[in-house]
Every structure is written in C-alpha cells, then in structure tokens.
Design an enzyme around this catalytic site. Sequence first.
Site, PDB file in Angstrom:
ATOM      1  N   LYS A  42     -12.982 -12.467 -10.149  1.00 51.79           N
ATOM      2  CA  LYS A  42     -12.449 -11.099  -9.303  1.00 51.79           C
ATOM      3  C   LYS A  42     -11.528 -11.470  -8.180  1.00 51.79           C
ATOM      4  O   LYS A  42     -10.976 -12.804  -7.977  1.00 51.79           O
ATOM      5  CB  LYS A  42     -13.569 -10.353  -8.252  1.00 51.79           C
ATOM      6  CG  LYS A  42     -14.624 -11.067  -7.357  1.00 51.79           C
ATOM      7  CD  LYS A  42     -14.904  -9.823  -6.654  1.00 51.79           C
ATOM      8  CE  LYS A  42     -16.060 -11.073  -4.970  1.00 51.79           C
ATOM      9  NZ  LYS A  42     -16.718 -10.010  -5.002  1.00 51.79           N
ATOM     10  N   ASP A  71     -11.445   4.700  -7.559  1.00 54.99           N
ATOM     11  CA  ASP A  71     -11.829   3.873  -8.009  1.00 54.99           C
ATOM     12  C   ASP A  71     -11.222   3.920  -9.718  1.00 54.99           C
ATOM     13  O   ASP A  71     -10.845   5.108  -9.831  1.00 54.99           O
ATOM     14  CB  ASP A  71     -13.229   4.389  -8.125  1.00 54.99           C
ATOM     15  CG  ASP A  71     -14.002   3.357  -9.547  1.00 54.99           C
ATOM     16  OD1 ASP A  71     -13.375   2.252  -9.366  1.00 54.99           O
ATOM     17  OD2 ASP A  71     -15.752   3.301  -9.463  1.00 54.99           O
ATOM     18  N   HIS A 131     -11.292   2.110 -14.160  1.00 53.34           N
ATOM     19  CA  HIS A 131     -11.811   1.333 -15.294  1.00 53.34           C
ATOM     20  C   HIS A 131     -10.963   1.628 -16.550  1.00 53.34           C
ATOM     21  O   HIS A 131     -10.746   2.421 -16.377  1.00 53.34           O
ATOM     22  CB  HIS A 131     -13.558   1.677 -15.511  1.00 53.34           C
ATOM     23  CG  HIS A 131     -13.983   1.812 -14.850  1.00 53.34           C
ATOM     24  ND1 HIS A 131     -14.620   2.774 -13.470  1.00 53.34           N
ATOM     25  CD2 HIS A 131     -15.086   0.959 -13.443  1.00 53.34           C
ATOM     26  CE1 HIS A 131     -15.281   2.748 -12.468  1.00 53.34           C
ATOM     27  NE2 HIS A 131     -15.692   0.980 -12.944  1.00 53.34           N
ATOM     28  N   CYS A 159     -19.152   3.169 -12.318  1.00 54.33           N
ATOM     29  CA  CYS A 159     -18.769   2.983 -13.518  1.00 54.33           C
ATOM     30  C   CYS A 159     -19.400   3.191 -14.651  1.00 54.33           C
ATOM     31  O   CYS A 159     -18.655   3.640 -15.874  1.00 54.33           O
ATOM     32  CB  CYS A 159     -18.802   1.501 -13.755  1.00 54.33           C
ATOM     33  SG  CYS A 159     -19.501   0.665 -11.613  1.00 54.33           S
ATOM     34  N   ARG A 195     -24.595   5.336  -0.822  1.00 56.31           N
ATOM     35  CA  ARG A 195     -25.339   4.592  -1.127  1.00 56.31           C
ATOM     36  C   ARG A 195     -26.269   4.509   0.826  1.00 56.31           C
ATOM     37  O   ARG A 195     -25.087   4.633   1.138  1.00 56.31           O
ATOM     38  CB  ARG A 195     -24.818   2.654  -0.993  1.00 56.31           C
ATOM     39  CG  ARG A 195     -24.101   2.768  -2.339  1.00 56.31           C
ATOM     40  CD  ARG A 195     -23.159   1.683  -2.482  1.00 56.31           C
ATOM     41  NE  ARG A 195     -21.997   1.597  -3.894  1.00 56.31           N
ATOM     42  CZ  ARG A 195     -20.992   0.972  -3.988  1.00 56.31           C
ATOM     43  NH1 ARG A 195     -20.181  -0.417  -3.176  1.00 56.31           N
ATOM     44  NH2 ARG A 195     -20.397   1.030  -4.573  1.00 56.31           N
ATOM     45  N   GLN A 231     -14.243   6.400  -3.431  1.00 54.90           N
ATOM     46  CA  GLN A 231     -13.674   4.965  -3.796  1.00 54.90           C
ATOM     47  C   GLN A 231     -12.416   5.572  -4.363  1.00 54.90           C
ATOM     48  O   GLN A 231     -12.745   6.498  -4.766  1.00 54.90           O
ATOM     49  CB  GLN A 231     -14.529   4.279  -5.131  1.00 54.90           C
ATOM     50  CG  GLN A 231     -15.428   3.786  -4.012  1.00 54.90           C
ATOM     51  CD  GLN A 231     -16.168   2.721  -4.943  1.00 54.90           C
ATOM     52  OE1 GLN A 231     -16.644   3.139  -6.592  1.00 54.90           O
ATOM     53  NE2 GLN A 231     -16.290   1.665  -4.924  1.00 54.90           N
ATOM     54  N   HIS A 242     -12.678  -2.888 -12.797  1.00 54.88           N
ATOM     55  CA  HIS A 242     -12.939  -2.492 -11.858  1.00 54.88           C
ATOM     56  C   HIS A 242     -11.403  -2.847 -11.529  1.00 54.88           C
ATOM     57  O   HIS A 242     -11.627  -3.529 -10.247  1.00 54.88           O
ATOM     58  CB  HIS A 242     -14.336  -2.489 -11.147  1.00 54.88           C
ATOM     59  CG  HIS A 242     -15.527  -2.570 -12.604  1.00 54.88           C
ATOM     60  ND1 HIS A 242     -16.944  -1.920 -12.092  1.00 54.88           N
ATOM     61  CD2 HIS A 242     -16.291  -3.583 -13.166  1.00 54.88           C
ATOM     62  CE1 HIS A 242     -17.470  -1.746 -12.884  1.00 54.88           C
ATOM     63  NE2 HIS A 242     -17.440  -3.481 -13.718  1.00 54.88           N
TER      64      HIS A 242
HETATM   65 ZN   LIG Z   1     -16.807  -0.142 -11.266  1.00 53.85          ZN
END
Ligand SMILES: [Zn+2]
Length: 647
Positions: free
Chosen positions: A472, A386, A388, A337, A366, A384, A518
């Site tokens: 969420k 991912d 945004h 992000c 991580r 991910q 996200h």
């Molecule tokens: Zn994010």
Amino acid sequence: MIKITFPDNSVREFNEGVTPLQVAESISPRLAAEIVAATVNGNQWDASRPITTDATLKLHKFEDTEGKHAFWHSSAHLMAEALDALHPGVKFGIGPAIENGFYYDVDFGDKSVTDKDLPAIEEKMLELARRNVAFVRKEVSKQEAMDFFGNKGETYKTELISELADGSITFYTQGNFTDLCRGPHMPNTSEIKAVKLLAMAGAYWRGDEKRKQLTRIYGITFPKKKMLDEYLVMLEQAKERDHRKVGRELELFMFSEKVGQGLPMWLPKGTQLRERLEQFLRKVQKKYGYEQVMTPHIGQKQLYVTSGHYAKYGKDSFQPIHTPAEGEEFLLKPMNCPHHCEMYKFKPRSYKDLPVRFAEFGTVYRYEQSGELHGLTRVRGFTQDDAHLFCTPEQIKDEFCKVIDIIFLIFRALDFPDFTAQISLRDPNNKEKYIGSDENWEKAERAIIEASAEKGLKTVTELGEAAFYGPKLDFMVRDAIGRKWQLGTIQVDYNLPERFELEYVGADNQKHRPVMIHRAPFGSMERFVAVLIEHTGGKFPLWLTPEQAVVIPVSEKYNDYAKKVWEFLNNCDIRTLVDERNEKLGKKIRDNELKRIPYLLIVGEKEMEDGTVSVRRQGEGDKGSMQMQQFADLVNNEVEQMLASLK
Ligand SMILES: [Zn+2]
Ligand SMILES: [Zn+2]
C-alpha cells in the site's frame, strides 16, 4: 566476525557481540552520541544490546519515529522511578510511548495526587536523568518475574506476566528501578534533558469499565531544552486551532450524549462544507472514470464472515442486529468493500470492461472504546470517500498514477503543500505471512514504486509494513504548525477477490481474478475536515468556506440597504449573510472576524448613496470601496481561478 548490512546495502564486518552503539562509534563519535535505538533484522533493538549473528542494521536518532519511541518509552520508565521515589507504595499498570510523548497508568491507592504535584515529579525525573545511568536489559523466567513483582505487591504487573509465555520475558533496570518491558530503550538516562508532564486523566485498567480506574499521567521529554520550548509553543497554537473548539465556534458539527458518544452530527454549515468537498471529489473522480454507487448501512453477518471482516471487527465492535426471524443477523457495516465486491458480480466482466471503478461516500461503523474517542478524528460512525477499483495486474500502475493525481489535486485545492507518502512492502524474509503469489506481489510492489517515482512523490519505503493481503501507499500531510497527519491511502488487495471469487474473462478466453484496489484520498470526511480545520484554523479556502462574505451595516438605519446588497450577492452565487444586530460597528467586525468569514462588507451613508460596499479581506485589511458587481466579480474570479488551476 559477523557481517552487518547497512540500509544503503553496504556490508562491514564486526566482532560477534558488537552493539549498535559501538557500530555507530566506529562511524563517528558524534553519530554515536545521537543514537537512541536500532532495528536489527527487522526487530526493535536496544542500542546497547549485543548483535550475535549476521544482521541488517538501522540506527535510530531521536528524529526518527523509532528513536522517539525508544526515547519516550524510556522516559515513561524514568517517570515511574520518580513516582516510586516520591510516592512509595504506588502501583504501576502500563506505560507506553505514544505519538507525542508517553504515559503511565498508576494506582496511587488512597493518596490523592493532582496536577499540582506534577512539577515536583518533573524535577525528580530531571534529577534522576542526571545520574547518568544505563538502561540494562535482562531476560528472566516467568517464575522469576512473578516472584519479583509479587514480592513488591505489583498486582497489575503480575496480572500482565501471568499472560506472557515463558522464555519471552525481559526486565529493564535503570539505577535501582526495574520494570517489566519488551524494550527497546535508550542507552542512558542522561540523554533526557527536558521534561514536561502535560496532563492527568482517569483510565480503567485494561480499558475495562468494570475494573479499577487508574491515574494516567501524560508527559513528553526531549534531548534538548530548546526542543521542549518549541513544542510548548506549538501546543499553544494547536489549542487555538483545535478542531473541536473551532467546530463549535463556526457551528460546523456537534455531538450529543443522548445520540451517543463518537457519533458526529453535522450542523447546517458543516453539512454545506462537507457537501462542497464531496461535490469537488465527485467531479474530479468522474473525470477519472469513477462511477458513483450507493449501498446500505447494514449487511448480513455472513457477508462479513466471507470477507473476513467479522473475524477482525466482530467481537470487539458493534454486535449483530437481530430480527424477529430466528437466526437472522445483520451487522452495521465496518467496511464498504464487501458490498462493492457483490456489485462487481452483478454481471459477467470481460477484460475489456476493466478497470471497474465504484466510488461511494460510504458510512461505516466501528466501535471504539470511549476513552479512545476524540472529536472528529476518532469516532464510531464515519463516512469514507471510498472507492474500489477492479483491474488486471497489468493495470495496477496506471491506476496508482491516477489516484496519485487525484490526491495531488486535493492537496492543491486545499492548500497542503507539504506531504510525503509511505510505500509499505512485504517483509522479504517472511513471505509466508502474505497471501497471493510471489509473481503478483512483485508486480504490485513494482507498480507502486514506479508510479510514485513517475509522479515525483516524496516517499519512504518500509519493508514488512504491508497488509497481509497487499502492498500500500499512505499519504501524510504536514499542517501549518508542523504537525503530521495521516490522510489518504491506496491499497492493493489480493484477498477479497479470492474470498468473493471475483472473475473476469481475459483475452485468452480464460477466467482470471481481478486485482482490487481500495483507496480513500481524504481517508474519511470526518477525519479530513478535522485535519483541514487544524491546518487552517477554520479559515477555509474561499471556494469551500460556508460563508464567503458578511454585510455589516454601520447602524440600523442601513439595514435595508444591507439586505439589498445581500440579495444582489446571493443572486451572483456568493454565499453572503447580513449582520443586522444592534451592536457597535467595532464589535460586529470583531465577531465576524472570529467567524473566519473571508470578506467583511461595511455599508453606511456613502455606500448607500453610491450603491457600493466597503471591502475588508480577513488577514489583508482594507480593499477600498467597490460597486456590488465589481465585488461579485472579484469573488467569483478568485474561486474560478482556483478551480481552473486544478485542471
Ligand atoms: Zn475497501
Ligand atoms: Zn520499557
């Protein structure tokens, strides 16, 4: 009298000090018999603990997550009591409930206890359960707690107590056995009717490799014997489709101690599979107006200080990378992000440009403790799917609808018919905990609720489960053997636009903050592939599977013809291989079935003469003999039909 508010918002009056169990009895004795725990004013509560003020009340049976939690947590206490009886002098660490069952970390001292001892412990637990005694809660002072466990030489417990604030400490006692615990617990031991201790493992005290290794005993319990039997059957099936086992058999991915724990490496076939999934998602996302971007794997430490991720991941994760330049520090990125926020700022944005949708298959790192690592589901580096979305508050609902559509497509393409979603909202009694204005929160929460309803999504709503920065929506799938897995998530964020000072110029010519969403429908490629393997047992859908067909000559004499078939099918874009090994036909068929290849094509004298293949479909058997072109059409039509059905 006090007022009790039920989940359907009905209100009834009870005497002060009424317990959730008594409330349940007032509704029906049968309900009361099934109540394991309760939630009172949002707090976990023993079914037998008095309620002294007006309160909201939720009753939990074993079927609820909270009910299971209390049931299994209580079972951990029962196991500790059994261990104490069978192995006097044993010292106890912690014993929490987990997703399926519970464990307790114990120190047996010089004694060696092995899995051979587990049946005796199970027996003892059942015997203790049958005594039919209550779990009794008691508030104690810190000094009392220290004295009690100090006198027993329970050094692990005293270490835990020394870190607790006075005034917040509770004991729970069943029979003569007392444990330090926050609770809640089930009312009575007799509800535990079936016990299975599943495994033993080493576990460092407090996860610290420099401290003593304790013995962790895993177990599970049920209120009915039949439920345990079903669970054990499911476990056997789960073992067969364990993604680590199937991944090795199908040569999809591997780990290497030398490369490092928790760092998966995708072998050629796994890479193909993953790339096909990525292509599929890219295509779908393009249709929904996403733009693909790429960002580096590291970023300056200050970037993550700004985003707040350093505070969250910094100390407990990979440590900063230093360079020859004094004071220069980089971090492996724990999240994509912050990079995308900076990309949003590349140029001024007007309301007419919104929504901006940046998608990236972004790899993040991580640190997880080695004991927490598990195949592809718990790793230290993962990618991910991912994206945004930067939009105006008015656009949130529309964006949620679109993401839900994408998730529906994925579940359809990969054959997950059974899924639900959880809507996580603010705790209405504790609004200070969250950032962002009331107005924005209400808008976003309403948008999620309406989008879910409009799309006909099966949802549960949880108050107080939102992140501090926004509400969420999380998706859970049920796999082929009934297990639930958390997959994709869509999350509103008011925090990062603030921290990165993101702006757009509105129709009013004023500057406004965009809302950030996200979203990751798969969650991560690693986790998703793991779940897909566990769901399908490695029998992937035809469009996705690394190999669609294998040509099996009945003897070496037909290897040349087999290669001709292979060449023909590859030219038709069918992923095919040849099994040229000098093995018996039966063995070759079995081996290839184990590789979960959907189509087996047997070729011998007759097929060579006719230019045909003899077709077997996994799980469906013999399909007769076909011309090569006919078979190619069969496969390509099946794939095309599936992909067309998604439009
Ligand atoms: Zn994010
Ligand atoms: Zn407990």
